[in-house]
Design a protein around this motif. Structure first.
Motif, PDB file in Angstrom:
ATOM      1  N   CYS A  36       0.833  -1.206   0.000  1.00 20.97           N
ATOM      2  CA  CYS A  36       0.000   0.000   0.000  1.00 20.97           C
ATOM      3  C   CYS A  36       0.865   1.253   0.000  1.00 20.97           C
ATOM      4  O   CYS A  36       1.872   1.314   0.705  1.00 20.97           O
ATOM      5  N   THR A  37       0.448   2.225  -0.779  1.00 22.08           N
ATOM      6  CA  THR A  37       1.086   3.539  -0.777  1.00 22.08           C
ATOM      7  C   THR A  37      -0.016   4.589  -0.671  1.00 22.08           C
ATOM      8  O   THR A  37      -1.126   4.381  -1.160  1.00 22.08           O
ATOM      9  N   VAL A  38       0.301   5.699  -0.015  1.00 13.55           N
ATOM     10  CA  VAL A  38      -0.684   6.762   0.195  1.00 13.55           C
ATOM     11  C   VAL A  38      -0.253   7.997  -0.590  1.00 13.55           C
ATOM     12  O   VAL A  38       0.881   8.442  -0.485  1.00 13.55           O
ATOM     13  N   GLU A  39      -1.188   8.520  -1.362  1.00 15.26           N
ATOM     14  CA  GLU A  39      -0.989   9.763  -2.096  1.00 15.26           C
ATOM     15  C   GLU A  39      -1.857  10.807  -1.395  1.00 15.26           C
ATOM     16  O   GLU A  39      -3.080  10.784  -1.502  1.00 15.26           O
ATOM     17  N   GLU A  40      -1.203  11.701  -0.633  1.00 11.49           N
ATOM     18  CA  GLU A  40      -1.939  12.691   0.147  1.00 11.49           C
ATOM     19  C   GLU A  40      -2.265  13.922  -0.695  1.00 11.49           C
ATOM     20  O   GLU A  40      -1.472  14.337  -1.530  1.00 11.49           O
ATOM     21  N   GLY A  41      -3.450  14.471  -0.453  1.00  9.20           N
ATOM     22  CA  GLY A  41      -3.873  15.690  -1.133  1.00  9.20           C
ATOM     23  C   GLY A  41      -4.496  16.648  -0.134  1.00  9.20           C
ATOM     24  O   GLY A  41      -4.716  16.297   1.024  1.00  9.20           O
ATOM     25  N   GLU A  42      -4.792  17.845  -0.573  1.00 12.17           N
ATOM     26  CA  GLU A  42      -5.398  18.839   0.314  1.00 12.17           C
ATOM     27  C   GLU A  42      -6.831  18.484   0.674  1.00 12.17           C
ATOM     28  O   GLU A  42      -7.263  18.678   1.801  1.00 12.17           O
ATOM     29  N   ASP A  43      -7.591  17.972  -0.303  1.00 13.50           N
ATOM     30  CA  ASP A  43      -9.011  17.675  -0.099  1.00 13.50           C
ATOM     31  C   ASP A  43      -9.288  16.206   0.184  1.00 13.50           C
ATOM     32  O   ASP A  43     -10.436  15.833   0.426  1.00 13.50           O
ATOM     33  N   GLY A  44      -8.253  15.369   0.126  1.00  9.11           N
ATOM     34  CA  GLY A  44      -8.434  13.941   0.352  1.00  9.11           C
ATOM     35  C   GLY A  44      -7.188  13.189  -0.061  1.00  9.11           C
ATOM     36  O   GLY A  44      -6.233  13.768  -0.580  1.00  9.11           O
ATOM     37  N   ASP A  45      -7.200  11.898   0.191  1.00  9.56           N
ATOM     38  CA  ASP A  45      -6.062  11.041  -0.121  1.00  9.56           C
ATOM     39  C   ASP A  45      -6.517   9.885  -1.006  1.00  9.56           C
ATOM     40  O   ASP A  45      -7.711   9.584  -1.082  1.00  9.56           O
ATOM     41  N   VAL A  46      -5.537   9.234  -1.610  1.00  8.58           N
ATOM     42  CA  VAL A  46      -5.802   8.001  -2.338  1.00  8.58           C
ATOM     43  C   VAL A  46      -4.793   6.967  -1.854  1.00  8.58           C
ATOM     44  O   VAL A  46      -3.589   7.205  -1.903  1.00  8.58           O
ATOM     45  N   VAL A  47      -5.313   5.854  -1.350  1.00  7.82           N
ATOM     46  CA  VAL A  47      -4.473   4.735  -0.951  1.00  7.82           C
ATOM     47  C   VAL A  47      -4.464   3.764  -2.125  1.00  7.82           C
ATOM     48  O   VAL A  47      -5.512   3.282  -2.542  1.00  7.82           O
ATOM     49  N   HIS A  48      -3.276   3.506  -2.677  1.00  7.39           N
ATOM     50  CA  HIS A  48      -3.125   2.549  -3.766  1.00  7.39           C
ATOM     51  C   HIS A  48      -2.706   1.226  -3.132  1.00  7.39           C
ATOM     52  O   HIS A  48      -1.815   1.199  -2.277  1.00  7.39           O
ATOM     53  N   PHE A  49      -3.340   0.138  -3.532  1.00  8.51           N
ATOM     54  CA  PHE A  49      -2.970  -1.165  -3.005  1.00  8.51           C
ATOM     55  C   PHE A  49      -2.822  -2.157  -4.153  1.00  8.51           C
ATOM     56  O   PHE A  49      -3.522  -2.092  -5.154  1.00  8.51           O
ATOM     57  N   THR A  50      -1.875  -3.084  -3.971  1.00 11.79           N
ATOM     58  CA  THR A  50      -1.610  -4.064  -5.011  1.00 11.79           C
ATOM     59  C   THR A  50      -0.950  -5.310  -4.427  1.00 11.79           C
ATOM     60  O   THR A  50      -0.316  -5.247  -3.379  1.00 11.79           O
ATOM     61  N   ARG A  51      -1.157  -6.402  -5.107  1.00 13.26           N
ATOM     62  CA  ARG A  51      -0.464  -7.671  -4.886  1.00 13.26           C
ATOM     63  C   ARG A  51      -0.809  -8.527  -6.092  1.00 13.26           C
ATOM     64  O   ARG A  51      -1.635  -8.133  -6.923  1.00 13.26           O
ATOM     65  N   ALA A  52      -0.222  -9.672  -6.198  1.00 15.26           N
ATOM     66  CA  ALA A  52      -0.487 -10.531  -7.351  1.00 15.26           C
ATOM     67  C   ALA A  52      -1.983 -10.794  -7.473  1.00 15.26           C
ATOM     68  O   ALA A  52      -2.623 -11.260  -6.539  1.00 15.26           O
ATOM     69  N   GLY A  53      -2.559 -10.410  -8.597  1.00 16.56           N
ATOM     70  CA  GLY A  53      -3.968 -10.676  -8.857  1.00 16.56           C
ATOM     71  C   GLY A  53      -4.947  -9.633  -8.358  1.00 16.56           C
ATOM     72  O   GLY A  53      -6.148  -9.753  -8.591  1.00 16.56           O
ATOM     73  N   VAL A  54      -4.464  -8.590  -7.673  1.00 23.80           N
ATOM     74  CA  VAL A  54      -5.352  -7.549  -7.128  1.00 23.80           C
ATOM     75  C   VAL A  54      -4.653  -6.198  -7.234  1.00 23.80           C
ATOM     76  O   VAL A  54      -3.475  -6.080  -6.916  1.00 23.80           O
ATOM     77  N   ASN A  55      -5.406  -5.182  -7.641  1.00 25.68           N
ATOM     78  CA  ASN A  55      -4.910  -3.812  -7.509  1.00 25.68           C
ATOM     79  C   ASN A  55      -6.111  -2.898  -7.420  1.00 25.68           C
ATOM     80  O   ASN A  55      -7.204  -3.226  -7.877  1.00 25.68           O
ATOM     81  N   GLY A  56      -5.898  -1.764  -6.764  1.00 23.57           N
ATOM     82  CA  GLY A  56      -7.019  -0.847  -6.621  1.00 23.57           C
ATOM     83  C   GLY A  56      -6.661   0.383  -5.826  1.00 23.57           C
ATOM     84  O   GLY A  56      -5.490   0.620  -5.516  1.00 23.57           O
ATOM     85  N   THR A  57      -7.703   1.148  -5.501  1.00 23.92           N
ATOM     86  CA  THR A  57      -7.531   2.387  -4.756  1.00 23.92           C
ATOM     87  C   THR A  57      -8.629   2.531  -3.705  1.00 23.92           C
ATOM     88  O   THR A  57      -9.745   2.054  -3.889  1.00 23.92           O
ATOM     89  N   LEU A  58      -8.276   3.193  -2.637  1.00 22.46           N
ATOM     90  CA  LEU A  58      -9.233   3.615  -1.616  1.00 22.46           C
ATOM     91  C   LEU A  58      -9.144   5.134  -1.569  1.00 22.46           C
ATOM     92  O   LEU A  58      -8.127   5.692  -1.165  1.00 22.46           O
ATOM     93  N   THR A  59     -10.195   5.799  -2.036  1.00 22.96           N
ATOM     94  CA  THR A  59     -10.239   7.257  -2.015  1.00 22.96           C
ATOM     95  C   THR A  59     -10.794   7.699  -0.669  1.00 22.96           C
ATOM     96  O   THR A  59     -11.839   7.217  -0.229  1.00 22.96           O
ATOM     97  N   VAL A  60     -10.063   8.602  -0.028  1.00 25.03           N
ATOM     98  CA  VAL A  60     -10.410   9.083   1.313  1.00 25.03           C
ATOM     99  C   VAL A  60     -10.837  10.541   1.200  1.00 25.03           C
ATOM    100  O   VAL A  60     -10.056  11.389   0.789  1.00 25.03           O
ATOM    101  N   ALA A  61     -12.073  10.816   1.564  1.00 24.51           N
ATOM    102  CA  ALA A  61     -12.609  12.180   1.537  1.00 24.51           C
ATOM    103  C   ALA A  61     -13.136  12.527   2.924  1.00 24.51           C
ATOM    104  O   ALA A  61     -13.327  11.646   3.760  1.00 24.51           O
ATOM    105  N   PRO A  62     -13.379  13.806   3.191  1.00 28.32           N
ATOM    106  CA  PRO A  62     -13.874  14.203   4.514  1.00 28.32           C
ATOM    107  C   PRO A  62     -15.215  13.581   4.886  1.00 28.32           C
ATOM    108  O   PRO A  62     -15.538  13.480   6.070  1.00 28.32           O
TER     109      PRO A  62
END
Length: 121
Positions: A36-62
């Motif tokens: 997992c890696t976190v991309e921080e922003g002013e209005d929210g973040d995006v957590v990127h996650f990956t492993r063999a056979g899976v990838n995606g994002t978790l968008t974090v908003a207020p």
């Protein structure tokens, strides 16, 4: 390829939502071997996650979380089970946060007992 989309509303604000998302990412790394890696922003973040056979994002908003995941061919057969597990993990973290935010009520049994004892005198 199977897709998973989960949306959860909340009233935590961005700071608390970030903490929940980071906890979710730590759990995903430990339990499922995700990177997992976190991309921080002013209005929210995006957590990127990956492993063999899976990838995606978790968008974090207020006021909400949005999770998007793509499952490869082999894991696609387990999409419903994986989606249920992700929902359970996220809902558990949100429920724990809700309990922290709600102060415990004090029992009111002591006061009536004192009044009853005072009346007997």
């Amino acid at each position: 390829m199977s897709e998973i989309a989960i949306h959860r509303e909340h009233a935590l604000g961005l700071a608390r939502a970030r903490e929940i998302a980071w906890q979710w990412a730590e759990d995903a790394e430990e339990k499922f071997g995700m990177e997992c890696t976190v991309e921080e922003g002013e209005d929210g973040d995006v957590v990127h996650f990956t492993r063999a056979g899976v990838n995606g994002t978790l968008t974090v908003a207020p006021d909400h979380f949005d999770l998007q995941a793509r499952l490869g061919f082999l894991l696609g057969a387990f999409a419903k089970t994986i989606e249920a597990e992700i929902q359970k993990n996220l809902d558990t973290l949100l429920a724990l946060e809700a309990r922290k935010a709600t102060p415990a009520r004090k029992a009111k049994t002591a006061a009536p007992a004192k009044k009853a004892a005072a009346r007997k005198k």
